[in-house]
Design a protein around this motif. Sequence first.
Motif, PDB file in Angstrom:
ATOM      1  N   ALA A  63       0.828  -1.175   0.069  1.00  0.00           N
ATOM      2  CA  ALA A  63       0.065   0.149  -0.138  1.00  0.00           C
ATOM      3  C   ALA A  63       0.932   1.253  -0.062  1.00  0.00           C
ATOM      4  CB  ALA A  63      -0.920   0.033   1.185  1.00  0.00           C
ATOM      5  N   CYS A  84       1.217   4.237  -2.637  1.00  0.00           N
ATOM      6  CA  CYS A  84       1.014   5.877  -2.375  1.00  0.00           C
ATOM      7  C   CYS A  84       1.953   6.674  -2.995  1.00  0.00           C
ATOM      8  CB  CYS A  84       0.954   5.797  -0.746  1.00  0.00           C
ATOM      9  SG  CYS A  84      -0.614   5.313  -0.035  1.00  0.00           S
ATOM     10  N   ARG A 142       1.703   7.209  -6.508  1.00  0.00           N
ATOM     11  CA  ARG A 142       0.368   7.913  -6.550  1.00  0.00           C
ATOM     12  C   ARG A 142       0.755   9.292  -6.481  1.00  0.00           C
ATOM     13  NH1 ARG A 142      -4.110   3.786  -4.899  1.00  0.00           N
ATOM     14  NH2 ARG A 142      -4.426   2.574  -6.890  1.00  0.00           N
ATOM     15  N   VAL A 193       0.361  10.334  -3.100  1.00  0.00           N
ATOM     16  CA  VAL A 193      -0.193  10.558  -2.173  1.00  0.00           C
ATOM     17  C   VAL A 193       0.439   9.997  -0.867  1.00  0.00           C
ATOM     18  CG1 VAL A 193      -2.313  10.361  -3.425  1.00  0.00           C
ATOM     19  CG2 VAL A 193      -1.692   8.452  -2.346  1.00  0.00           C
ATOM     20  N   PHE A 245      -9.819   8.282   2.923  1.00  0.00           N
ATOM     21  CA  PHE A 245      -8.448   8.190   1.985  1.00  0.00           C
ATOM     22  C   PHE A 245      -8.393   6.749   1.583  1.00  0.00           C
ATOM     23  CE2 PHE A 245      -3.916   7.024   2.023  1.00  0.00           C
ATOM     24  CZ  PHE A 245      -3.490   7.769   1.194  1.00  0.00           C
ATOM     25  N   GLN A 262      -8.239   5.297  -2.224  1.00  0.00           N
ATOM     26  CA  GLN A 262      -7.129   4.493  -2.735  1.00  0.00           C
ATOM     27  C   GLN A 262      -7.521   3.057  -3.130  1.00  0.00           C
ATOM     28  OE1 GLN A 262      -4.358   6.371  -3.514  1.00  0.00           O
ATOM     29  NE2 GLN A 262      -5.283   7.915  -3.002  1.00  0.00           N
TER      30      GLN A 262
END
Length: 154
Positions: free
Chosen positions: A14, A18, A21, A23, A70, A74
């Motif tokens: 994960a 992130c 991406r 984020v 969030f 995602q």
Amino acid sequence: MTKKQRNQQLIARAEKLCLHRGVRMTPARREVFNLLSEHDGAIGAYDLLDKLKKEVPNAKPPTIYRALDFLQAQGFVHKISSSNSYVLCSHFEKQHPVQMLICRSCGNVQEIHSDGVHEQFVSQAQAQGFLVEQQTVEALGLCESCQKGNQLSH
Ligand SMILES: [Zn+2]
Ligand SMILES: [Zn+2]
């Protein structure tokens, strides 16, 4: 592989996503992800908050809701509308239609992906001129072990 190792791998995947991406997996988001991964089945926001408070004593409902928003955005977490609870997804690398098998006895949630169901669904929606953006099917019933448990008690 132990559950803890599996969870650590999941978080690592994960976090990598992130990063990719652009984020941020903040400590609060990470902690909520972690709590979800340790929990079997679906869990409600307030139960999550109780758990989070053990790590972050000043955590408030918005902390949880923002983190869940969030994680959902995602694709790490699926929301179960019928019970207003959340469950971690273990194959979040790509968007996918979701079919949930929800046990009404123990609360266990299993995620299945039946392409046939999804295609049928989308083509029938198209016939109505409807554009499907997101599709979640929730089935309520009894999981295998609860069915066995029921037989034993009869
Ligand atoms: Zn999923
Ligand atoms: Zn069950």
